[in-house]
Design a protein around this motif. Structure first.
Motif, PDB file in Angstrom:
ATOM      1  N   VAL A 107       0.820  -1.209   0.000  1.00  0.00           N
ATOM      2  CA  VAL A 107       0.000   0.000   0.000  1.00  0.00           C
ATOM      3  C   VAL A 107       0.852   1.257   0.000  1.00  0.00           C
ATOM      4  O   VAL A 107       0.525   2.241  -0.688  1.00  0.00           O
ATOM      5  CB  VAL A 107      -0.955  -0.012   1.222  1.00  0.00           C
ATOM      6  N   MET A 108       1.955   1.232   0.710  1.00  0.00           N
ATOM      7  CA  MET A 108       2.762   2.438   0.882  1.00  0.00           C
ATOM      8  C   MET A 108       3.730   2.679  -0.278  1.00  0.00           C
ATOM      9  O   MET A 108       3.996   3.833  -0.624  1.00  0.00           O
ATOM     10  CB  MET A 108       3.558   2.346   2.193  1.00  0.00           C
ATOM     11  N   GLU A 109       4.245   1.607  -0.894  1.00  0.00           N
ATOM     12  CA  GLU A 109       5.314   1.763  -1.873  1.00  0.00           C
ATOM     13  C   GLU A 109       4.812   1.918  -3.298  1.00  0.00           C
ATOM     14  O   GLU A 109       5.539   2.418  -4.155  1.00  0.00           O
ATOM     15  CB  GLU A 109       6.264   0.560  -1.806  1.00  0.00           C
ATOM     16  N   VAL A 110       3.594   1.502  -3.604  1.00  0.00           N
ATOM     17  CA  VAL A 110       3.079   1.546  -4.967  1.00  0.00           C
ATOM     18  C   VAL A 110       1.587   1.844  -4.923  1.00  0.00           C
ATOM     19  O   VAL A 110       0.892   1.469  -3.968  1.00  0.00           O
ATOM     20  CB  VAL A 110       3.364   0.201  -5.697  1.00  0.00           C
ATOM     21  N   GLU A 111       1.121   2.550  -5.932  1.00  0.00           N
ATOM     22  CA  GLU A 111      -0.292   2.936  -5.945  1.00  0.00           C
ATOM     23  C   GLU A 111      -1.196   1.739  -6.158  1.00  0.00           C
ATOM     24  O   GLU A 111      -2.195   1.570  -5.450  1.00  0.00           O
ATOM     25  CB  GLU A 111      -0.526   3.971  -7.048  1.00  0.00           C
ATOM     26  N   ASN A 112      -0.897   0.897  -7.148  1.00  0.00           N
ATOM     27  CA  ASN A 112      -1.691  -0.294  -7.434  1.00  0.00           C
ATOM     28  C   ASN A 112      -0.716  -1.402  -7.793  1.00  0.00           C
ATOM     29  O   ASN A 112      -0.171  -1.437  -8.908  1.00  0.00           O
ATOM     30  CB  ASN A 112      -2.673  -0.031  -8.579  1.00  0.00           C
ATOM     31  N   PHE A 113      -0.467  -2.295  -6.855  1.00  0.00           N
ATOM     32  CA  PHE A 113       0.572  -3.302  -7.064  1.00  0.00           C
ATOM     33  C   PHE A 113       0.201  -4.278  -8.180  1.00  0.00           C
ATOM     34  O   PHE A 113       1.066  -4.791  -8.878  1.00  0.00           O
ATOM     35  CB  PHE A 113       0.861  -4.058  -5.759  1.00  0.00           C
ATOM     36  N   ALA A 114      -1.088  -4.561  -8.405  1.00  0.00           N
ATOM     37  CA  ALA A 114      -1.493  -5.489  -9.462  1.00  0.00           C
ATOM     38  C   ALA A 114      -1.194  -4.911 -10.841  1.00  0.00           C
ATOM     39  O   ALA A 114      -0.619  -5.588 -11.712  1.00  0.00           O
ATOM     40  CB  ALA A 114      -2.976  -5.820  -9.332  1.00  0.00           C
ATOM     41  N   VAL A 115      -1.545  -3.627 -11.056  1.00  0.00           N
ATOM     42  CA  VAL A 115      -1.276  -2.982 -12.335  1.00  0.00           C
ATOM     43  C   VAL A 115       0.231  -2.831 -12.548  1.00  0.00           C
ATOM     44  O   VAL A 115       0.756  -3.062 -13.650  1.00  0.00           O
ATOM     45  CB  VAL A 115      -1.978  -1.615 -12.406  1.00  0.00           C
ATOM     46  N   ALA A 116       0.940  -2.461 -11.498  1.00  0.00           N
ATOM     47  CA  ALA A 116       2.389  -2.292 -11.620  1.00  0.00           C
ATOM     48  C   ALA A 116       3.073  -3.616 -11.944  1.00  0.00           C
ATOM     49  O   ALA A 116       3.986  -3.673 -12.786  1.00  0.00           O
ATOM     50  CB  ALA A 116       2.952  -1.708 -10.325  1.00  0.00           C
ATOM     51  N   THR A 117       2.627  -4.694 -11.309  1.00  0.00           N
ATOM     52  CA  THR A 117       3.212  -6.013 -11.602  1.00  0.00           C
ATOM     53  C   THR A 117       2.925  -6.419 -13.034  1.00  0.00           C
ATOM     54  O   THR A 117       3.788  -6.993 -13.715  1.00  0.00           O
ATOM     55  CB  THR A 117       2.652  -7.055 -10.623  1.00  0.00           C
ATOM     56  N   SER A 118       1.731  -6.130 -13.526  1.00  0.00           N
ATOM     57  CA  SER A 118       1.384  -6.458 -14.914  1.00  0.00           C
ATOM     58  C   SER A 118       2.275  -5.695 -15.895  1.00  0.00           C
ATOM     59  O   SER A 118       2.784  -6.278 -16.866  1.00  0.00           O
ATOM     60  CB  SER A 118      -0.079  -6.138 -15.173  1.00  0.00           C
ATOM     61  N   GLN A 119       2.504  -4.415 -15.659  1.00  0.00           N
ATOM     62  CA  GLN A 119       3.333  -3.634 -16.557  1.00  0.00           C
ATOM     63  C   GLN A 119       4.790  -4.101 -16.530  1.00  0.00           C
ATOM     64  O   GLN A 119       5.447  -4.202 -17.574  1.00  0.00           O
ATOM     65  CB  GLN A 119       3.251  -2.148 -16.184  1.00  0.00           C
ATOM     66  N   ILE A 120       5.287  -4.399 -15.350  1.00  0.00           N
ATOM     67  CA  ILE A 120       6.664  -4.899 -15.241  1.00  0.00           C
ATOM     68  C   ILE A 120       6.801  -6.236 -15.947  1.00  0.00           C
ATOM     69  O   ILE A 120       7.807  -6.516 -16.624  1.00  0.00           O
ATOM     70  CB  ILE A 120       7.070  -5.015 -13.758  1.00  0.00           C
ATOM     71  N   ALA A 121       5.789  -7.089 -15.832  1.00  0.00           N
ATOM     72  CA  ALA A 121       5.840  -8.400 -16.494  1.00  0.00           C
ATOM     73  C   ALA A 121       5.853  -8.249 -18.011  1.00  0.00           C
ATOM     74  O   ALA A 121       6.586  -8.954 -18.713  1.00  0.00           O
ATOM     75  CB  ALA A 121       4.661  -9.251 -16.049  1.00  0.00           C
ATOM     76  N   GLN A 122       5.067  -7.333 -18.545  1.00  0.00           N
ATOM     77  CA  GLN A 122       5.030  -7.137 -19.995  1.00  0.00           C
ATOM     78  C   GLN A 122       6.360  -6.614 -20.523  1.00  0.00           C
ATOM     79  O   GLN A 122       6.890  -7.121 -21.519  1.00  0.00           O
ATOM     80  CB  GLN A 122       3.903  -6.162 -20.348  1.00  0.00           C
ATOM     81  N   THR A 123       6.907  -5.601 -19.870  1.00  0.00           N
ATOM     82  CA  THR A 123       8.185  -5.044 -20.338  1.00  0.00           C
ATOM     83  C   THR A 123       9.320  -6.054 -20.180  1.00  0.00           C
ATOM     84  O   THR A 123      10.194  -6.151 -21.049  1.00  0.00           O
ATOM     85  CB  THR A 123       8.502  -3.764 -19.581  1.00  0.00           C
ATOM     86  N   SER A 124       9.315  -6.808 -19.098  1.00  0.00           N
ATOM     87  CA  SER A 124      10.369  -7.818 -18.903  1.00  0.00           C
ATOM     88  C   SER A 124      10.262  -8.919 -19.945  1.00  0.00           C
ATOM     89  O   SER A 124      11.283  -9.425 -20.440  1.00  0.00           O
ATOM     90  CB  SER A 124      10.271  -8.415 -17.493  1.00  0.00           C
ATOM     91  N   LEU A 125       9.031  -9.299 -20.300  1.00  0.00           N
ATOM     92  CA  LEU A 125       8.840 -10.340 -21.317  1.00  0.00           C
ATOM     93  C   LEU A 125       9.388  -9.890 -22.667  1.00  0.00           C
ATOM     94  O   LEU A 125      10.127 -10.630 -23.335  1.00  0.00           O
ATOM     95  CB  LEU A 125       7.360 -10.678 -21.424  1.00  0.00           C
ATOM     96  N   ARG A 126       9.069  -8.683 -23.079  1.00  0.00           N
ATOM     97  CA  ARG A 126       9.575  -8.186 -24.371  1.00  0.00           C
ATOM     98  C   ARG A 126      11.089  -8.024 -24.350  1.00  0.00           C
ATOM     99  O   ARG A 126      11.774  -8.333 -25.329  1.00  0.00           O
ATOM    100  CB  ARG A 126       8.901  -6.851 -24.705  1.00  0.00           C
ATOM    101  N   SER A 127      11.614  -7.537 -23.242  1.00  0.00           N
ATOM    102  CA  SER A 127      13.062  -7.305 -23.170  1.00  0.00           C
ATOM    103  C   SER A 127      13.847  -8.606 -23.182  1.00  0.00           C
ATOM    104  O   SER A 127      14.850  -8.732 -23.901  1.00  0.00           O
ATOM    105  CB  SER A 127      13.384  -6.511 -21.900  1.00  0.00           C
ATOM    106  N   LEU A 128      13.393  -9.594 -22.423  1.00  0.00           N
ATOM    107  CA  LEU A 128      14.142 -10.853 -22.331  1.00  0.00           C
ATOM    108  C   LEU A 128      14.064 -11.641 -23.629  1.00  0.00           C
ATOM    109  O   LEU A 128      15.071 -12.156 -24.113  1.00  0.00           O
ATOM    110  CB  LEU A 128      13.608 -11.689 -21.168  1.00  0.00           C
ATOM    111  N   LEU A 129      12.870 -11.745 -24.220  1.00  0.00           N
ATOM    112  CA  LEU A 129      12.727 -12.527 -25.442  1.00  0.00           C
ATOM    113  C   LEU A 129      13.403 -11.861 -26.632  1.00  0.00           C
ATOM    114  O   LEU A 129      13.714 -12.526 -27.614  1.00  0.00           O
ATOM    115  CB  LEU A 129      11.251 -12.761 -25.751  1.00  0.00           C
ATOM    116  N   GLY A 130      13.641 -10.568 -26.565  1.00  0.00           N
ATOM    117  CA  GLY A 130      14.371  -9.904 -27.638  1.00  0.00           C
ATOM    118  C   GLY A 130      15.849 -10.218 -27.638  1.00  0.00           C
ATOM    119  O   GLY A 130      16.541  -9.914 -28.614  1.00  0.00           O
ATOM    120  N   ARG A 131      16.339 -10.842 -26.572  1.00  0.00           N
ATOM    121  CA  ARG A 131      17.766 -11.179 -26.482  1.00  0.00           C
ATOM    122  C   ARG A 131      18.065 -12.643 -26.781  1.00  0.00           C
ATOM    123  O   ARG A 131      19.215 -13.075 -26.674  1.00  0.00           O
ATOM    124  CB  ARG A 131      18.298 -10.841 -25.084  1.00  0.00           C
ATOM    125  N   VAL A 132      17.040 -13.427 -27.124  1.00  0.00           N
ATOM    126  CA  VAL A 132      17.246 -14.843 -27.435  1.00  0.00           C
ATOM    127  C   VAL A 132      16.747 -15.111 -28.845  1.00  0.00           C
ATOM    128  O   VAL A 132      15.953 -14.347 -29.401  1.00  0.00           O
ATOM    129  CB  VAL A 132      16.508 -15.747 -26.422  1.00  0.00           C
TER     130      VAL A 132
END
Length: 273
Positions: free
Chosen positions: A100-125
């Motif tokens: 609650v204190m560190e992020v406004e909406n942890f579910a939305v933030a986790t979803s965005q981090i997962a999407q960017t990490s997926l594109r970044s990692l798969l672009g290197r293989v």
């Protein structure tokens, strides 16, 4: 007197309503983060809890495992192959206060981090790694996402790549490649079989040459096999060492006859055949 009774009943009803509205029930899988006049208070555990109206504000945090589906992402692998990849992330809150204190909406933030990490990692293989080594990619994705979400009190348990879609032309090319690879393996296996068979034949010939009787027995066995099929043709093999002297004598006779004819032709005489 009547006015006092009415006021008393009104105050009683207001008190009952205030007491009722100030009570909150937290389930076993929930925790309550309470702010009193904007200040963080002690974390509320499950059970019946009292919250002061107009003073306290409680945010319920669910501690159960959450399944988050990452929508299909357009990625380009290291070998320049376009693909559509989707995945699923399983995470849970381990620190309600930080979530609650560190992020406004942890579910939305986790979803965005997962999407960017997926594109970044798969672009290197490359594409072969994406198709054949998903377990390693899943572990790398989980580690990358967890490093971002752990300060928020969110623990990433599992990341799984669900589906990989590639262009139809690439699928046909991969099918041709797989077929060529199978043909190559078949040819190699056939060649190895021929090599092993020739080696076994060489060893068998060496063993048979040590004992002429065994070679004769092999000839007789061959005749028996030919006769078992009721064939009209009978083949009787002869050793080359027996037929060799006759062949040599015939060759010498033909050579001598040819020389005599050439000599007679020169002298004008005829040599009988």
């Amino acid at each position: 007197m009547t006015t006092a009774i009415i006021v008393g009943l009104t105050l009683l009803v207001v008190a009952i309503l205030a007491a009722t509205t100030s009570l909150r029930v937290l389930r076993e899988y929930e925790r309550g983060v309470v702010f009193r006049l904007g200040r963080l208070q002690t974390l509320y555990d499950p059970g019946l809890r009292r919250v002061l109206p107009l003073v306290d504000r409680m945010i319920k945090v669910d501690l159960r495992l959450v399944t988050l589906t990452i929508p299909p992402q357009e990625v380009i692998t290291r070998d320049n192959v376009p693909a559509r990849v989707n995945a699923v992330v399983l995470f849970r809150v381990i620190d309600p206060v930080k979530s609650v204190m560190e992020v406004e909406n942890f579910a939305v933030a986790t979803s965005q981090i997962a999407q960017t990490s997926l594109r970044s990692l798969l672009g290197r293989v490359d594409l072969d790694t994406l198709l054949a080594h998903r377990e390693n990619l899943n572990e790398d994705l989980a580690t990358t996402i967890a490093a971002q979400t752990m300060p928020w009190g969110v623990e990433v348990r599992v990341v799984e790549i669900k589906d990989v879609e590639i262009p139809e032309a690439m699928q046909r090319a991969m099918a041709r490649e797989a077929e060529a690879e199978r043909e190559r393996r078949a040819k190699i296996i056939n060649a190895r079989g021929e090599l092993q068979a020739s080696e076994e034949l060489r060893q068998a010939a060496e063993i048979l040459s040590r004992n002429p009787a065994s070679l004769q027995l092999r000839y007789l066995q061959t005749l028996l096999e030919l006769g078992a099929d009721q064939n009209s043709t009978v083949v009787f093999p002869l050793p080359i060492d027996i037929v060799g002297p006759f062949l040599n004598s015939m060759v010498h006779h033909d050579v001598s006859t040819t020389v005599e004819r050439a000599t007679s032709a020169t002298n004008g005489t005829e040599v009988p055949r």
